[in-house]
Design an enzyme around this catalytic site. Structure first.
Site: not given
Ligand code: LLP
Length: 421
Positions: A239, A343
């Site tokens: 996160g 499109c």
């Molecule tokens: N662990 C779990 C259980 C998760 O669901 C996620 C991301 C992470 C770790 C990694 O989180 P990060 O460090 O990348 O924030 N597609 C979206 C982001 C979706 C994140 C979903 N879960 C975007 O492009 O911003």
């Protein structure tokens, strides 16, 4: 990692213009140096506190096998959310003991695979899932390592689609129900209850919500210890945000230090599951301007990358800084909407950017290493572009550009005349 030299933009020691000529556009280009330094920032910060190798890279952020292999070599474990991602982790050389399995909708087949492999932990997200995991483990006569993903009901300041830790979201076990579920799990024979996890969302740019979540989780852990349920790890999820456009997230070291100091009286091993902060700023999307089009209200630059290549702008209204591959000092600057050929009016990559553009110019979109390629699609029967890894003055193709034939290969050549009769 990105620098102009004689008005030409370089990634490490390679000119992006040369990469475009050699490999075509659109394509994703990654810097090994940036990737490695992001990972090592986590590893070193944890090591300073005596914790080694507790990083479970979230594969969904970028699942390219070469990227996974590099991270595996550097010591990473993997956080997976599908059987496909588990297969990728194994293919990248991971041992099952360094794989975690998260997600709200694990299928029977995926759970069976995880139990048979003996992965580090299946992170349970509902009471029904607990029952299913136990039933499958029993059927297999094996023990499943499990943790509960607890939803601490924290509101974060991020896009609503990437917030996961509030009670309005589908994720995790409601905080108030978690203790009873842990208790219930102790009565089930084929489970090894080994941890507690949470993930409150993505692109979080302050420490506050992580600290609030940890306080909640620690309180629950205390309650569990009093009940003689002793866990071995605590996983704060991923996160940590990055700087796309004037955000000021804490550094990786500051984030790790804050977590570890919160956990200083806790005997559990800390785990983290970062995705974006490891790959996000290590990748760019390289695209070519096909047309410049001026209407009464707008200047459009129609580029050869589209929403199928980078979905983030239309999905989250995300901002990616745009830099020309070559600066043309005399050219006149105008405001452009950068759009793709798909499109849909939602097919935009950026709005209202000050640029000097003409057909044939090359642009790069910054910070596309996370959730760029991994979320791409073939909408409009557009083959996905190549992925290139740069290390110093060397380039490596780590994914070939798809061919149109590949896009059609799973579609049967049925003689429809026989159906139509
Ligand atoms: N662990 C779990 C259980 C998760 O669901 C996620 C991301 C992470 C770790 C990694 O989180 P990060 O460090 O990348 O924030 N597609 C979206 C982001 C979706 C994140 C979903 N879960 C975007 O492009 O911003």
């Amino acid at each position: 990692m990105l620098e102009y030299y004689n008005n030409k933009l370089k990634i490490e020691s390679c000119e992006l213009q040369e990469i475009a000529v050699k490999y075509g556009t659109p394509c994703y280009v990654y810097s090994l140096q940036q990737l490695r330094s992001n990972y090592l920032a986590y590893a070193n910060a944890l090591q300073n506190h005596g914790h080694r190798q507790q990083i479970f890279y979230a594969i969904k952020a970028n699942s390219n096998l070469t990227i996974l292999r590099i991270l595996q070599q550097l010591g990473a474990g993997f956080d997976c959310v599908s059987g496909g991602e588990i297969t990728r982790a194994l293919q990248a050389g991971s041992i099952p003991e360094k794989i975690m399995f998260s997600g709200v909708g694990k299928t029977h087949a995926e759970i069976k695979m995880a139990i048979e492999l003996g992965i580090h932990s299946i992170n349970i997200e509902s009471a029904e899932e607990l029952i299913r995991v136990h039933a499958i483990a029993k059927e297999l006569n094996l023990t499943a390592n499990i943790a509960f993903r607890v939803n601490p009901n924290i509101t974060i300041d991020s896009h609503p689609y990437i917030s996961t830790g509030s009670h309005n979201n589908k994720f995790g076990i409601e905080y108030n129900a978690a203790f009873e579920l842990y208790k219930h799990a102790t009565t089930l024979s084929n489970l090894n209850i080994c941890g507690i996890t949470c993930h409150i969302g993505s692109q979080i740019t302050s420490l506050e919500p992580f600290m609030q979540a940890l306080d909640q989780i620690l309180q629950l852990t205390q309650q569990l210890t009093e009940y003689n349920i002793n866990l071995s790890f605590i996983d704060i999820g991923g996160g940590l945000g990055i700087n796309y456009h004037n955000e000021t997230p804490p550094t990786i070291a500051a984030y790790v230090n804050a977590i570890i100091s919160k956990l200083k009286h806790c005997k559990l091993t800390p785990h983290i599951e970062p995705g974006r902060s490891i790959v996000g700023n290590a990748g760019v999307l390289l695209t070519k301007v096909e047309y410049v089009k001026t209407t009464a209200n707008n200047n459009f630059a129609v580029v050869d990358a589209a929403m199928n290549d980078l979905m983030r702008p239309v999905l989250y209204d995300s901002y990616h800084e745009i830099m020309p591959a070559i600066i043309k000092p005399q050219a006149s600057i105008k405001k452009y909407n950068i759009v793709g050929p798909v499109c849909e009016s939602g097919d935009f990559l950026a709005h209202s950017r000050d640029l000097a553009l003409a057909a044939g110019d090359l642009l790069i979109l910054k910070d596309c290493g996370a959730y760029g390629s991994s979320m791409s699609s073939n909408y409009n029967t557009r083959p996905r572009g190549a992925e290139i890894l740069v290390s110093g003055d060397k380039t490596y193709v780590i994914r070939d550009r798809e061919t149109i034939a590949q896009l059609m290969q799973n579609e049967q050549n049925i003689d429809v005349r026989s159906i139509l009769v």
